[in-house]
Design a protein around this motif. Structure first.
Motif, PDB file in Angstrom:
ATOM      1  N   CYS A   1       6.651  -4.240  -9.378  1.00 42.31           N
ATOM      2  CA  CYS A   1       5.830  -5.399  -9.021  1.00 42.31           C
ATOM      3  C   CYS A   1       5.196  -5.230  -7.639  1.00 42.31           C
ATOM      4  N   TRP A   2       5.919  -4.577  -6.718  1.00 49.73           N
ATOM      5  CA  TRP A   2       5.334  -4.296  -5.406  1.00 49.73           C
ATOM      6  C   TRP A   2       4.107  -3.404  -5.556  1.00 49.73           C
ATOM      7  N   THR A   3       4.233  -2.386  -6.405  1.00 46.49           N
ATOM      8  CA  THR A   3       3.103  -1.484  -6.628  1.00 46.49           C
ATOM      9  C   THR A   3       1.965  -2.220  -7.304  1.00 46.49           C
TER      10      THR A   3
ATOM     11  N   PHE B   1       0.835  -1.202   0.000  1.00 45.56           N
ATOM     12  CA  PHE B   1       0.000   0.000   0.000  1.00 45.56           C
ATOM     13  C   PHE B   1       0.873   1.258   0.000  1.00 45.56           C
ATOM     14  N   TYR B   2       1.983   1.205   0.732  1.00 45.58           N
ATOM     15  CA  TYR B   2       2.901   2.345   0.752  1.00 45.58           C
ATOM     16  C   TYR B   2       3.472   2.598  -0.640  1.00 45.58           C
ATOM     17  N   GLU B   3       3.782   1.525  -1.374  1.00 42.11           N
ATOM     18  CA  GLU B   3       4.281   1.684  -2.737  1.00 42.11           C
ATOM     19  C   GLU B   3       3.223   2.316  -3.638  1.00 42.11           C
ATOM     20  N   VAL B   4       1.952   1.910  -3.465  1.00 45.43           N
ATOM     21  CA  VAL B   4       0.870   2.515  -4.247  1.00 45.43           C
ATOM     22  C   VAL B   4       0.722   3.990  -3.889  1.00 45.43           C
ATOM     23  N   TYR B   5       0.823   4.295  -2.601  1.00 45.91           N
ATOM     24  CA  TYR B   5       0.741   5.687  -2.155  1.00 45.91           C
ATOM     25  C   TYR B   5       1.843   6.523  -2.802  1.00 45.91           C
ATOM     26  N   LYS B   6       3.082   6.009  -2.832  1.00 42.64           N
ATOM     27  CA  LYS B   6       4.188   6.759  -3.437  1.00 42.64           C
ATOM     28  C   LYS B   6       3.942   7.023  -4.915  1.00 42.64           C
ATOM     29  N   VAL B   7       3.500   5.984  -5.638  1.00 41.17           N
ATOM     30  CA  VAL B   7       3.237   6.163  -7.068  1.00 41.17           C
ATOM     31  C   VAL B   7       2.094   7.155  -7.280  1.00 41.17           C
ATOM     32  N   SER B   8       1.085   7.109  -6.421  1.00 44.12           N
ATOM     33  CA  SER B   8      -0.050   8.040  -6.537  1.00 44.12           C
ATOM     34  C   SER B   8       0.420   9.482  -6.364  1.00 44.12           C
ATOM     35  N   ARG B   9       1.327   9.707  -5.411  1.00 49.19           N
ATOM     36  CA  ARG B   9       1.830  11.061  -5.189  1.00 49.19           C
ATOM     37  C   ARG B   9       2.757  11.499  -6.325  1.00 49.19           C
ATOM     38  N   GLU B  10       3.609  10.576  -6.803  1.00 55.03           N
ATOM     39  CA  GLU B  10       4.570  10.923  -7.858  1.00 55.03           C
ATOM     40  C   GLU B  10       3.865  11.297  -9.156  1.00 55.03           C
TER      41      GLU B  10
ATOM     42  N   MET C   1      -4.634   6.464  -2.134  1.00 58.02           N
ATOM     43  CA  MET C   1      -4.201   5.577  -3.220  1.00 58.02           C
ATOM     44  C   MET C   1      -5.161   5.716  -4.397  1.00 58.02           C
ATOM     45  N   PHE C   2      -4.636   6.150  -5.527  1.00 62.35           N
ATOM     46  CA  PHE C   2      -5.468   6.328  -6.721  1.00 62.35           C
ATOM     47  C   PHE C   2      -5.538   5.027  -7.513  1.00 62.35           C
ATOM     48  N   MET C   3      -6.013   3.947  -6.859  1.00 58.00           N
ATOM     49  CA  MET C   3      -5.921   2.625  -7.482  1.00 58.00           C
ATOM     50  C   MET C   3      -6.817   2.496  -8.697  1.00 58.00           C
ATOM     51  N   HIS C   4      -7.993   3.133  -8.678  1.00 58.13           N
ATOM     52  CA  HIS C   4      -8.887   3.007  -9.829  1.00 58.13           C
ATOM     53  C   HIS C   4      -8.325   3.760 -11.042  1.00 58.13           C
ATOM     54  N   ALA C   5      -7.801   4.950 -10.794  1.00 57.37           N
ATOM     55  CA  ALA C   5      -7.207   5.716 -11.893  1.00 57.37           C
ATOM     56  C   ALA C   5      -5.971   5.009 -12.443  1.00 57.37           C
ATOM     57  N   LEU C   6      -5.136   4.460 -11.565  1.00 57.00           N
ATOM     58  CA  LEU C   6      -3.925   3.770 -12.029  1.00 57.00           C
ATOM     59  C   LEU C   6      -4.260   2.519 -12.826  1.00 57.00           C
ATOM     60  N   HIS C   7      -5.336   1.831 -12.460  1.00 59.56           N
ATOM     61  CA  HIS C   7      -5.736   0.654 -13.225  1.00 59.56           C
ATOM     62  C   HIS C   7      -6.241   1.025 -14.619  1.00 59.56           C
ATOM     63  N   SER C   8      -6.651   2.272 -14.787  1.00 60.97           N
ATOM     64  CA  SER C   8      -7.120   2.732 -16.096  1.00 60.97           C
ATOM     65  C   SER C   8      -6.049   3.513 -16.841  1.00 60.97           C
ATOM     66  N   SER C   9      -4.844   3.562 -16.293  1.00 61.02           N
ATOM     67  CA  SER C   9      -3.768   4.373 -16.859  1.00 61.02           C
ATOM     68  C   SER C   9      -2.697   3.489 -17.487  1.00 61.02           C
ATOM     69  N   PRO C  10      -1.980   4.014 -18.497  1.00 61.43           N
ATOM     70  CA  PRO C  10      -0.835   3.270 -19.055  1.00 61.43           C
ATOM     71  C   PRO C  10       0.258   3.007 -18.035  1.00 61.43           C
ATOM     72  N   LEU C  11       0.230   3.719 -16.902  1.00 60.71           N
ATOM     73  CA  LEU C  11       1.237   3.503 -15.868  1.00 60.71           C
ATOM     74  C   LEU C  11       1.212   2.083 -15.326  1.00 60.71           C
ATOM     75  N   LEU C  12       0.081   1.395 -15.464  1.00 59.41           N
ATOM     76  CA  LEU C  12      -0.033   0.033 -14.962  1.00 59.41           C
ATOM     77  C   LEU C  12       1.007  -0.887 -15.593  1.00 59.41           C
ATOM     78  N   GLU C  13       1.430  -0.557 -16.815  1.00 56.47           N
ATOM     79  CA  GLU C  13       2.413  -1.388 -17.515  1.00 56.47           C
ATOM     80  C   GLU C  13       3.834  -1.194 -16.999  1.00 56.47           C
ATOM     81  N   SER C  14       4.075  -0.089 -16.251  1.00 57.11           N
ATOM     82  CA  SER C  14       5.460   0.243 -15.903  1.00 57.11           C
ATOM     83  C   SER C  14       5.741   0.319 -14.411  1.00 57.11           C
ATOM     84  N   VAL C  15       4.729   0.290 -13.567  1.00 57.77           N
ATOM     85  CA  VAL C  15       4.979   0.383 -12.126  1.00 57.77           C
ATOM     86  C   VAL C  15       5.696  -0.878 -11.646  1.00 57.77           C
TER      87      VAL C  15
END
Length: 355
Positions: free
Chosen positions: A144-146, A22-31, A128-142
């Motif tokens: 594995c922890w994220t 969850f912390y990794e998701v939080y970091k990616v959401s902020r970045e 955590m912007f999990m719904h937006a990230l699942h709909s974003s191209p970022l899902l391909e590059s985050v």
């Protein structure tokens, strides 16, 4: 039963995996907040110190807006009608539904729980912007922890959301002296397809068994009849939810998961297999074997339900990154984490499941 220290180790490991991912998701959401804001128009509010909110879960936002407008009036109106019915029951010398003091206590406890669940769900979509990230191209590059954290966050948000959505009518039923179906069991303690379908939405499960599965013949018509009845039940579920391509894929995969689990259970219940396991494996070893098999089932359970929550493309992305590109180390690491989750889930089921 496993030693207490071993179960404690699995529990601590499971919690650690949850919080770190969850912390990794939080970091990616902020970045990537600005990038996601441009694409999905994140909402600004003052609930959590000005943190932006992921608004892309339509169901949560729709019912939340309805609740803000109508929920208070719904409870007040229901309470008035319920108390009027109580007074009429008294005059007609029928058993009292519930006293005003009991109703007030039920209402206070129920609203307290609903507010806690609502606050937790809102905290999740702010951090955590999990719904937006699942709909974003970022899902391909985050990382594995994220990626793992996004999967856990998505399914746990779904669980907390339905604690709220199911909790409202459950509270109204209790105010009327009725017993509602149990609320969903935490998805982090689920370790099988059959358990997920039986304990997440108990009301839907009971409805499907009574009005779809049994009328179609159920398990009384042999193996082929059971497979057909189960398939038609999942077809009904897909149609019930909207009959989109993603839903047909999700229902088919879950039917496959339930079928494989049922076949494995029948195999393990055969006398020769059971006696062999008893002869060569201790109860602790059989428990660990159960968790090992359950970790494989849980990995597919999460993957298949991500198809429901995010669509076929999200499911393909997870399959490619975890099981194809990630083989062997990422795959085995995920199964290792889920092995710990499975031990926790099995212990929880043996301790608390009363259905």
């Amino acid at each position: 039963m496993l030693p207490q220290w071993e179960l404690t180790l699995y529990l601590l490991a499971s919690l650690g995996f949850h919080f770190y991912s969850f912390y990794e998701v939080y970091k990616v959401s902020r970045e990537h907040e600005d990038e996601l804001d441009q694409e999905f128009e994140l909402e600004m509010d003052t609930l959590f110190g000005g943190l932006k909110k992921d608004p892309t879960d339509f169901e949560w936002n729709f019912w939340l807006e309805w609740g803000k407008r109508s929920l208070v009036w719904l409870f007040l109106g229901h309470a008035a009608v319920s108390q009027l019915a109580t007074l009429l029951a008294k005059k007609m010398q029928q058993p009292e539904l519930s006293s005003p003091k009991q109703s007030l206590c039920i209402l206070a406890k129920g609203l307290g729980r609903l507010l806690c669940w609502w606050w937790l769900a809102e905290l999740m979509v702010h951090l955590m912007f999990m719904h937006a990230l699942h709909s974003s191209p970022l899902l391909e590059s985050v990382s594995c922890w994220t990626l793992g954290g996004l999967a856990l966050a998505q399914v746990l948000f779904f669980y907390v959301k339905y604690l709220v959505l199911f909790g409202v009518p459950a509270l109204l039923m209790r105010l009327d002296g009725l017993k509602p179906p149990p609320l969903p069991r935490c998805v982090s303690t689920m370790f099988s397809f059959t358990g997920m379908w039986r304990y997440f939405d108990v009301g839907l499960h009971n409805f499907l068994i009574r009005y779809v599965y049994i009328p179609l013949g159920g398990s009384q018509r042999g193996l082929l009849g059971t497979l057909l009845s189960t398939a038609m039940t999942f077809a009904f579920v897909s149609y019930w939810h909207g009959s989109y391509e993603d839903l047909w894929c999700w229902a088919t995969l879950n039917w496959l998961g339930v079928t494989v689990e049922s076949g494995a259970q029948r195999l393990l219940e055969r006398r020769c297999v059971r006696e062999t396991l008893t002869r060569y494996l201790s109860p602790q070893a059989r428990r660990r074997l159960h968790a090992l098999l359950a970790s494989c089932s849980t990995s597919m359970l999460i993957l298949f339900n991500l198809v429901f929550l995010g669509g076929i493309q999200v499911g393909k992305t997870y399959w490619d990154r975890i099981f194809l590109q990630g083989w062997p180390w990422v795959t085995l690491s995920v199964l290792g984490f889920l092995y710990c989750y499975s031990h926790v889930g099995i212990a929880w089921a043996q301790t608390y499941t009363v259905l």
